[in-house]
Design an enzyme around this catalytic site. Sequence first.
Site, mmCIF file in Angstrom:
data_model
loop_
_atom_site.group_PDB
_atom_site.id
_atom_site.type_symbol
_atom_site.label_atom_id
_atom_site.label_comp_id
_atom_site.label_asym_id
_atom_site.label_seq_id
_atom_site.Cartn_x
_atom_site.Cartn_y
_atom_site.Cartn_z
ATOM 1 N N HIS A 92 -1.099 1.139 -9.466
ATOM 2 C CA HIS A 92 -1.961 0.285 -8.581
ATOM 3 C C HIS A 92 -2.570 -0.823 -9.679
ATOM 4 O O HIS A 92 -3.750 -1.169 -9.530
ATOM 5 C CB HIS A 92 -3.011 0.897 -7.809
ATOM 6 N N ARG B 69 0.814 -1.145 -0.104
ATOM 7 C CA ARG B 69 -0.079 -0.031 -0.162
ATOM 8 C C ARG B 69 0.951 1.318 -0.027
ATOM 9 O O ARG B 69 1.978 1.246 0.621
ATOM 10 C CB ARG B 69 -1.102 0.013 1.122
#
Length: 315
Positions: free
Chosen positions: A278, A230
């Site tokens: 991502h 993350r």
Amino acid sequence: MTLLLHLADFNERRWADGFQAALPERRVVTRADTVRPEDVEYIFVWKPTPDAFDGLSRLKAVLSLGAGVDALLRHPRLPKNVPIVRFMDEDLTQRMSDYIVSQVTLHHRLGTRFKRDQQAKRWVQLYPAPAWDASVGIMGLGNLGLDAIRHLKVFGYRLRGWSRTPKAVDGVEVFTGEAGFDAFLQGTDILVNLLPLTPETQGILNYETFSRLKKGGLDGEGPVIINAGRGGHQNEADIVRALGDGTLKAASLDVFEVEPLPAQSPLWALDSVYITPHIAAASSERTGVAYFSKVIRDFEAGLPLPNVVDVRRGY
Ligand code: NDP
Ligand code: OXD
């Protein structure tokens, strides 16, 4: 039984059609449909809005499209005592291992060095050392970390792993918790982050961590980091600083403190940074529908829910 879909960034209608076909006996609705909140028994979520759970008084489970549940757990009105089932499946796991293998091999084969030589039209025959001279350290030995290790093993890399609790992984030198972190970093050329984002792991990819990594490995082109966990794990100002002063030689980043990565971020312009938006391991509609339809069907038939998040632990 009503299943409500609440998916930001995804085509809710298409997913709903998939669920409806897989669960013909159930009512499947999106936010665009009219539904009485008290009829909703399952909610399938990604990036829920602040009012997402309001009035859902008969909820049996929250189904998370994401394998990572950090954002969901931070939701201020997440219902208490309702189990959260996270997504875990072969397709997502394989994609993540594909990403990790592609970035590890890129750095081991001195991708940044040869890219710069090409830009400068420079012919220098530096032969990369064999894989067993490169040490890859995986942070997080869960579903994704262990699968990445399984794939990397085939190439012959020296493998190290770091987790919160002790474990034995064949062919991997494993380090545990705070006490083992320093020794783990000191022997690592390529640092791979596959941790969940929790209060303990927030900001773990910082200058202090980078400066403890092994120096001079990868034919002098290391150390490097790969972050597919993350954005909250990384301090981007520290990455830029470490790349600038040679503490780090390169970084592959799939996740960012702010997504989309703002245009003014200095990371965009660095030739030692490999940016992906991502996409390391997307959840596919086909496998997502199959997985969560089975979760619902099995649970309704009296079987336990799989892959339930431990809310206190944060993953
Ligand atoms: P798991 O829950 O299966 O594994 C988590 C691992 O991290 C475990 O080994 C755990 O240790 C370890 N861990 C947790 N906290 C700490 C800590 N404080 N110190 C050391 N180790 C710790 O997660 P997954 O492998 O399924 O997923 C990992 C993350 O990957 C997700 O949370 C998500 O954020 C990210 N992800 C990113 C995607 C992308 O596209 N970029 C796609 C999918 C996921 P222990 O074994 O001791 O419990
Ligand atoms: C996930 C993600 O957590 O895509 O599944 O990041």
